[in-house]
Scaffold this motif. Structure first.
Motif, PDB file in Angstrom:
ATOM      1  N   PRO A 142       3.958  22.746   4.530  1.00  0.00           N
ATOM      2  CA  PRO A 142       4.368  23.526   3.350  1.00  0.00           C
ATOM      3  C   PRO A 142       5.882  23.509   3.149  1.00  0.00           C
ATOM      4  CG  PRO A 142       3.785  24.980   5.171  1.00  0.00           C
ATOM      5  CD  PRO A 142       3.434  23.602   5.611  1.00  0.00           C
ATOM      6  N   LEU A 143       6.281  23.627   1.887  1.00  0.00           N
ATOM      7  CA  LEU A 143       7.700  23.684   1.538  1.00  0.00           C
ATOM      8  C   LEU A 143       7.872  24.579   0.318  1.00  0.00           C
ATOM      9  CD1 LEU A 143       8.944  19.956   1.728  1.00  0.00           C
ATOM     10  CD2 LEU A 143       9.518  21.797   3.300  1.00  0.00           C
ATOM     11  N   TRP A 144       9.019  25.227   0.239  1.00  0.00           N
ATOM     12  CA  TRP A 144       9.393  25.903  -0.993  1.00  0.00           C
ATOM     13  C   TRP A 144      10.063  24.889  -1.915  1.00  0.00           C
ATOM     14  CZ3 TRP A 144       8.483  30.446  -3.320  1.00  0.00           C
ATOM     15  CH2 TRP A 144       7.952  31.486  -2.552  1.00  0.00           C
ATOM     16  N   ARG A 145       9.635  24.875  -3.168  1.00  0.00           N
ATOM     17  CA  ARG A 145      10.285  24.043  -4.179  1.00  0.00           C
ATOM     18  C   ARG A 145      11.045  24.963  -5.125  1.00  0.00           C
ATOM     19  NH1 ARG A 145       8.260  19.180  -8.117  1.00  0.00           N
ATOM     20  NH2 ARG A 145       9.733  19.592  -9.807  1.00  0.00           N
ATOM     21  N   VAL A 146      12.347  24.713  -5.249  1.00  0.00           N
ATOM     22  CA  VAL A 146      13.201  25.502  -6.135  1.00  0.00           C
ATOM     23  C   VAL A 146      13.838  24.559  -7.142  1.00  0.00           C
ATOM     24  CG1 VAL A 146      15.164  27.066  -6.296  1.00  0.00           C
ATOM     25  CG2 VAL A 146      13.652  27.177  -4.300  1.00  0.00           C
ATOM     26  N   ASP A 147      13.574  24.796  -8.437  1.00  0.00           N
ATOM     27  CA  ASP A 147      14.091  23.944  -9.509  1.00  0.00           C
ATOM     28  C   ASP A 147      15.294  24.600 -10.170  1.00  0.00           C
ATOM     29  OD1 ASP A 147      12.016  22.048  -9.187  1.00  0.00           O
ATOM     30  OD2 ASP A 147      10.668  23.303 -10.381  1.00  0.00           O
ATOM     31  N   PHE A 148      16.257  23.756 -10.542  1.00  0.00           N
ATOM     32  CA  PHE A 148      17.454  24.224 -11.249  1.00  0.00           C
ATOM     33  C   PHE A 148      17.466  23.684 -12.673  1.00  0.00           C
ATOM     34  CE2 PHE A 148      18.599  24.579  -6.809  1.00  0.00           C
ATOM     35  CZ  PHE A 148      19.320  25.769  -6.757  1.00  0.00           C
ATOM     36  N   ALA A 149      17.996  24.487 -13.600  1.00  0.00           N
ATOM     37  CA  ALA A 149      18.025  24.106 -15.010  1.00  0.00           C
ATOM     38  C   ALA A 149      19.320  23.358 -15.319  1.00  0.00           C
ATOM     39  CB  ALA A 149      17.882  25.346 -15.887  1.00  0.00           C
TER      40      ALA A 149
ATOM     41  N   ARG B  34      21.182  19.316 -16.001  1.00  0.00           N
ATOM     42  CA  ARG B  34      20.826  18.118 -16.776  1.00  0.00           C
ATOM     43  C   ARG B  34      20.083  17.079 -15.946  1.00  0.00           C
ATOM     44  NH1 ARG B  34      26.728  15.229 -17.775  1.00  0.00           N
ATOM     45  NH2 ARG B  34      27.263  14.896 -15.583  1.00  0.00           N
ATOM     46  N   GLU B  35      20.254  17.122 -14.599  1.00  0.00           N
ATOM     47  CA  GLU B  35      19.538  16.171 -13.748  1.00  0.00           C
ATOM     48  C   GLU B  35      18.175  16.677 -13.312  1.00  0.00           C
ATOM     49  OE1 GLU B  35      22.646  17.176 -11.869  1.00  0.00           O
ATOM     50  OE2 GLU B  35      23.933  15.909 -13.111  1.00  0.00           O
ATOM     51  N   ARG B  36      17.834  17.936 -13.678  1.00  0.00           N
ATOM     52  CA  ARG B  36      16.586  18.568 -13.248  1.00  0.00           C
ATOM     53  C   ARG B  36      16.476  18.537 -11.714  1.00  0.00           C
ATOM     54  NH1 ARG B  36      14.932  14.916 -16.867  1.00  0.00           N
ATOM     55  NH2 ARG B  36      13.458  13.918 -15.434  1.00  0.00           N
ATOM     56  N   THR B  37      17.523  19.074 -11.094  1.00  0.00           N
ATOM     57  CA  THR B  37      17.619  19.063  -9.637  1.00  0.00           C
ATOM     58  C   THR B  37      16.571  19.969  -9.008  1.00  0.00           C
ATOM     59  OG1 THR B  37      20.000  18.679  -9.808  1.00  0.00           O
ATOM     60  CG2 THR B  37      19.176  19.452  -7.679  1.00  0.00           C
ATOM     61  N   THR B  38      15.991  19.497  -7.921  1.00  0.00           N
ATOM     62  CA  THR B  38      15.016  20.263  -7.143  1.00  0.00           C
ATOM     63  C   THR B  38      15.468  20.316  -5.693  1.00  0.00           C
ATOM     64  OG1 THR B  38      13.156  19.630  -8.558  1.00  0.00           O
ATOM     65  CG2 THR B  38      12.636  20.379  -6.328  1.00  0.00           C
ATOM     66  N   PHE B  39      15.490  21.527  -5.133  1.00  0.00           N
ATOM     67  CA  PHE B  39      15.751  21.698  -3.708  1.00  0.00           C
ATOM     68  C   PHE B  39      14.434  22.052  -3.029  1.00  0.00           C
ATOM     69  CE2 PHE B  39      20.545  22.918  -3.350  1.00  0.00           C
ATOM     70  CZ  PHE B  39      20.877  21.731  -3.976  1.00  0.00           C
ATOM     71  N   TYR B  40      14.163  21.394  -1.906  1.00  0.00           N
ATOM     72  CA  TYR B  40      13.004  21.725  -1.085  1.00  0.00           C
ATOM     73  C   TYR B  40      13.488  22.435   0.171  1.00  0.00           C
ATOM     74  CZ  TYR B  40      10.092  18.753  -4.040  1.00  0.00           C
ATOM     75  OH  TYR B  40       9.407  18.202  -5.105  1.00  0.00           O
ATOM     76  N   LEU B  41      12.908  23.606   0.430  1.00  0.00           N
ATOM     77  CA  LEU B  41      13.361  24.451   1.519  1.00  0.00           C
ATOM     78  C   LEU B  41      12.289  24.625   2.581  1.00  0.00           C
ATOM     79  CD1 LEU B  41      15.242  25.236  -0.939  1.00  0.00           C
ATOM     80  CD2 LEU B  41      15.397  27.499   0.094  1.00  0.00           C
TER      81      LEU B  41
ATOM     82  N   ARG C  58      16.726  17.050  -1.191  1.00  0.00           N
ATOM     83  CA  ARG C  58      17.043  17.291  -2.603  1.00  0.00           C
ATOM     84  C   ARG C  58      16.493  16.138  -3.438  1.00  0.00           C
ATOM     85  NH1 ARG C  58      21.699  18.271   0.335  1.00  0.00           N
ATOM     86  NH2 ARG C  58      22.358  16.117  -0.048  1.00  0.00           N
ATOM     87  N   ARG C  59      15.940  16.479  -4.572  1.00  0.00           N
ATOM     88  CA  ARG C  59      15.429  15.472  -5.500  1.00  0.00           C
ATOM     89  C   ARG C  59      15.867  15.857  -6.921  1.00  0.00           C
ATOM     90  NH1 ARG C  59      15.342  13.018  -1.559  1.00  0.00           N
ATOM     91  NH2 ARG C  59      13.534  12.192  -0.419  1.00  0.00           N
ATOM     92  N   SER C  60      15.776  14.895  -7.829  1.00  0.00           N
ATOM     93  CA  SER C  60      16.194  15.146  -9.214  1.00  0.00           C
ATOM     94  C   SER C  60      15.543  14.121 -10.122  1.00  0.00           C
ATOM     95  CB  SER C  60      17.722  15.047  -9.338  1.00  0.00           C
ATOM     96  OG  SER C  60      18.145  13.709  -9.127  1.00  0.00           O
ATOM     97  N   GLY C  61      15.748  14.296 -11.428  1.00  0.00           N
ATOM     98  CA  GLY C  61      15.256  13.304 -12.371  1.00  0.00           C
ATOM     99  C   GLY C  61      15.900  11.949 -12.134  1.00  0.00           C
TER     100      GLY C  61
END
Length: 242
Positions: A147-154, A156-163, A173-176
């Protein structure tokens, strides 16, 4: 000429078969050279860590922590995390166990608010958190399990942090931008499922066929240049003084 005809036919049909993949190779190579790898990895969105050293004097000993956790570790790592100091205890068999260095017990459940706050602390920029959700299984794009927490940021790259749901640490970290890059990477290495295997038979065969296109192309060019040069010399001789 037999060699010219054979080279021409081979060049034409092999090029027809592998031409699309060659286009993917060139397009993928362009994407990989244009987009900096630091941007792909969202390194520009990672805030500088401000964690201080762990005060060992105020913590139970490793032996006491391991005893309370019920683990006989063959390797142990102590580090500072957003939820406090933590031990990672690695037993001889089985998965590593993460416990609080204060209590010797696993950390309790983490709320969406905590996950958002921890992600925001590790994020460099002004974008707000748009979503935070606990995933029962890690997505393939993380390259992790569990399991992981997925946290999305608004942004322009649609950045996602997995915690990590245990410690609140950002594990990847992932992004568009990363997903766009990953799409072309999979096309480039012809591994559309995982994007990890670039030594499989399909790409080897395709590369060999592409090499045959280059070789037959050189043969065709050499023969045609030689023929054109011969015709040019003949025309010069025919048009010269008698």
């Amino acid at each position: 000429m037999k060699v010219l005809r054979l080279s021409s036919q081979l060049h034409k049909w092999v090029a027809l078969v592998v031409g699309l993949q060659v286009l993917f190779w060139v397009g993928g190579g362009l994407v990989m050279t244009v987009i900096p790898i630091e941007t792909v990895r969202s390194e520009h969105r990672a805030a500088e860590s401000k964690s201080g050293p762990v005060e060992l004097e105020s913590l139970p000993t490793l032996a006491a922590v391991a005893r309370r956790a019920g683990v006989a570790p063959v390797e142990a790592e102590l580090r500072t995390t957003p939820r406090g100091p933590a031990w990672t205890l690695k037993p001889a068999d089985g998965e590593p166990v993460v416990v609080s260095a204060v209590t010797g017990l696993p950390f309790g459940p983490m709320s969406a608010g905590e996950a958002s706050a921890f992600a925001r602390t590790g994020y460099k920029g002004d974008a707000r958190v748009s979503d935070a959700v606990l995933l029962a299984a890690a997505p393939q794009e993380t390259g992790r399990t569990g399991p992981l927490w997925r946290v999305d940021f608004a942004d322009r790259e649609r950045t996602t942090f997995y915690l990590s749901p245990a410690t609140g640490e950002v594990v990847t970290r992932r992004s568009g931008v990363w997903r766009f890059y990953d799409f072309f990477w999979r096309l480039h290495i012809m591994d559309w499922k995982t994007g990890e295997n670039f030594n499989h038979p399909l790409i080897i065969v395709t590369t060999v066929l592409t090499l045959s296109i280059v070789i037959t192309g050189i043969i065709l060019l050499w023969i045609r240049l030689a023929r054109d040069l011969k015709a040019f010399r003949a025309s010069r001789r025919a048009g010269g003084p008698r």
